[in-house]
Enzyme design. Structure first.
Site, PDB file in Angstrom:
ATOM      1  N   ARG A 199      60.006  28.905  -8.548  1.00  0.00           N
ATOM      2  CA  ARG A 199      60.002  27.865  -9.703  1.00  0.00           C
ATOM      3  C   ARG A 199      60.682  29.390 -10.856  1.00  0.00           C
ATOM      4  O   ARG A 199      60.316  29.944 -11.430  1.00  0.00           O
ATOM      5  CB  ARG A 199      59.492  26.655 -10.529  1.00  0.00           C
ATOM      6  CG  ARG A 199      58.779  26.480  -9.219  1.00  0.00           C
ATOM      7  CD  ARG A 199      59.443  25.327  -9.185  1.00  0.00           C
ATOM      8  NE  ARG A 199      60.133  24.603 -10.123  1.00  0.00           N
ATOM      9  CZ  ARG A 199      59.404  23.326 -10.919  1.00  0.00           C
ATOM     10  NH1 ARG A 199      57.455  22.794 -10.158  1.00  0.00           N
ATOM     11  NH2 ARG A 199      59.857  22.975 -11.539  1.00  0.00           N
ATOM     12  N   LYS A 215      50.456  13.852 -14.826  1.00  0.00           N
ATOM     13  CA  LYS A 215      51.412  13.636 -14.983  1.00  0.00           C
ATOM     14  C   LYS A 215      51.654  11.994 -14.293  1.00  0.00           C
ATOM     15  O   LYS A 215      52.676  11.271 -13.649  1.00  0.00           O
ATOM     16  CB  LYS A 215      52.610  14.137 -14.304  1.00  0.00           C
ATOM     17  CG  LYS A 215      52.608  15.441 -14.671  1.00  0.00           C
ATOM     18  CD  LYS A 215      53.724  16.730 -13.989  1.00  0.00           C
ATOM     19  CE  LYS A 215      53.161  18.099 -13.756  1.00  0.00           C
ATOM     20  NZ  LYS A 215      53.975  18.709 -12.918  1.00  0.00           N
ATOM     21  N   PRO A 262      60.180  15.484 -15.563  1.00  0.00           N
ATOM     22  CA  PRO A 262      59.358  14.574 -16.473  1.00  0.00           C
ATOM     23  C   PRO A 262      57.674  15.318 -16.276  1.00  0.00           C
ATOM     24  O   PRO A 262      57.312  15.972 -14.985  1.00  0.00           O
ATOM     25  CB  PRO A 262      59.113  13.094 -15.886  1.00  0.00           C
ATOM     26  CG  PRO A 262      60.077  13.532 -14.340  1.00  0.00           C
ATOM     27  CD  PRO A 262      60.998  14.611 -14.791  1.00  0.00           C
ATOM     28  N   GLU A 263      56.979  16.223 -17.057  1.00  0.00           N
ATOM     29  CA  GLU A 263      55.724  16.577 -16.830  1.00  0.00           C
ATOM     30  C   GLU A 263      55.193  15.311 -18.244  1.00  0.00           C
ATOM     31  O   GLU A 263      55.953  14.388 -18.868  1.00  0.00           O
ATOM     32  CB  GLU A 263      56.381  18.101 -18.141  1.00  0.00           C
ATOM     33  CG  GLU A 263      57.254  18.778 -17.044  1.00  0.00           C
ATOM     34  CD  GLU A 263      56.956  20.294 -17.801  1.00  0.00           C
ATOM     35  OE1 GLU A 263      56.277  20.844 -18.166  1.00  0.00           O
ATOM     36  OE2 GLU A 263      58.026  21.101 -16.710  1.00  0.00           O
TER      37      GLU A 263
END
Ligand SMILES: [Zn+2]
Length: 316
Positions: A258, A58, A2-3
């Site tokens: 990442r 977020k 989720p962003e």
């Protein structure tokens, strides 16, 4: 994962599910999600009604009557879902709010990187996690401020944009997408960005957020792309697939641990020199100042400095 867009959709859903309905009972499991807090503190939400939800990056801050609040971060796998109260709780539910009218809203989180923090709304607002956040980009981006933030760091564009102090709510997905849309090399030092490029980037961030919101919006909780949900993105998780713009295979690299996805043709490797707003940043400029000082002290050195070029370098 989720962003900003996924959290924005979650906040709209929660608003629809909770607004105007009294919480009959509240229950949290003992888990890392409520770490450092008692289950009783969560249970004290019983009897209250939601008055509003503010999203910042977020994070979601849920306000209830009586000044009670609940801060929610979905971490990596967190999700708010709704069921009929008489249906069994699904697996990995870490907290539940049972509402008048026969429904329950659950916080589900398999990997437990999410957070639920209870407190008075005004106290929650002052937590460092919220206060450290940069502005939320969904309502528009202050290009001047963004340019100033980028000019302050030699980190790569990917890492500078992942930093929640730059802008709140961008993560691995949105950063890859926005840099692709703006045709900017993700490995380029942030300090090298010009005002015009920053303007292009700001527009691309807005476009990417809106496109994701449009692609994912639904009354149902989102199935994240990592969970096998539909991939609505241009480059994210598309290594080896053709760029929609030029046909070159999308590449994946790792930055700061990442994955970053980009098109090596549309986002060519930046090979320039890092220029800050105050002028070129390069070692020789500083060296020559030192040399000039040295030359003032020593006539012999001055001679060599005047001869210039390679000789003057060797006088250090
Ligand atoms: Zn391309």
């Amino acid at each position: 994962m989720p962003e900003l867009p996924e959290v924005e959709i979650a906040s709209r859903q929660l608003r629809g599910w909770l607004q105007g309905r009294r919480i009959v009972s509240a229950r949290a499991e003992k888990s890392r999600v409520i770490r450092g807090q008692t289950q009783a503190r969560f249970a004290a939400l019983a009897g209250h009604r939601l008055t509003g939800i503010e999203r910042s990056g977020k994070w979601m801050l849920l306000s209830f009557d009586g000044g009670e609040g609940l801060l929610s971060h979905l971490g990596m796998t967190g999700k708010w879902i709704r069921r009929r109260a008489d249906e069994p709780r699904p697996a990995h539910v870490r907290a539940s709010l049972t509402l008048e009218g026969g429904h329950a809203v659950d916080y589900r989180d398999m990997r437990l990187f999410g957070r639920l923090i209870r407190g008075k709304t005004e106290q929650l607002r002052t937590l460092p996690a919220l206060r450290a956040l940069g502005p939320d980009p969904l309502g528009g981006i202050d290009v001047e401020r963004l340019h100033g933030m980028l000019a302050r760091t030699r980190r790569s564009m990917k890492e500078a944009l992942m930093d929640q102090r730059t802008l709140a709510g961008l993560g691995n997905i949105q950063v890859s997408e926005a840099l692709y849309r703006a045709r900017i090399d993700p490995q380029r030092p942030a300090i090298s960005m010009t005002r015009a490029e920053t303007e292009r980037l700001a527009a691309a961030i807005g476009d990417s957020l809106r496109a994701t919101l449009k692609g994912e919006d639904s009354p149902e909780p989102i199935t994240y792309v990592e969970e096998g949900g539909e991939n609505v993105f241009l480059v994210y998780d598309r290594a080896g697939e053709s760029c929609g713009n030029c046909g070159t295979p999308i590449r994946r690299i790792v930055q700061g641990g990442r994955s970053t996805y980009f098109c090596p043709h549309c986002q060519p490797r930046w090979r320039g020199r890092a220029i800050s707003r105050t002028g070129p940043v390069r070692a020789p400029a500083r060296a020559s100042v030192a040399l000039q000082k040295a030359a003032r002290r020593s006539p012999a050195r001055r001679l060599r400095v005047i001869q210039g070029g390679r000789t003057s370098q060797r006088t250090r």
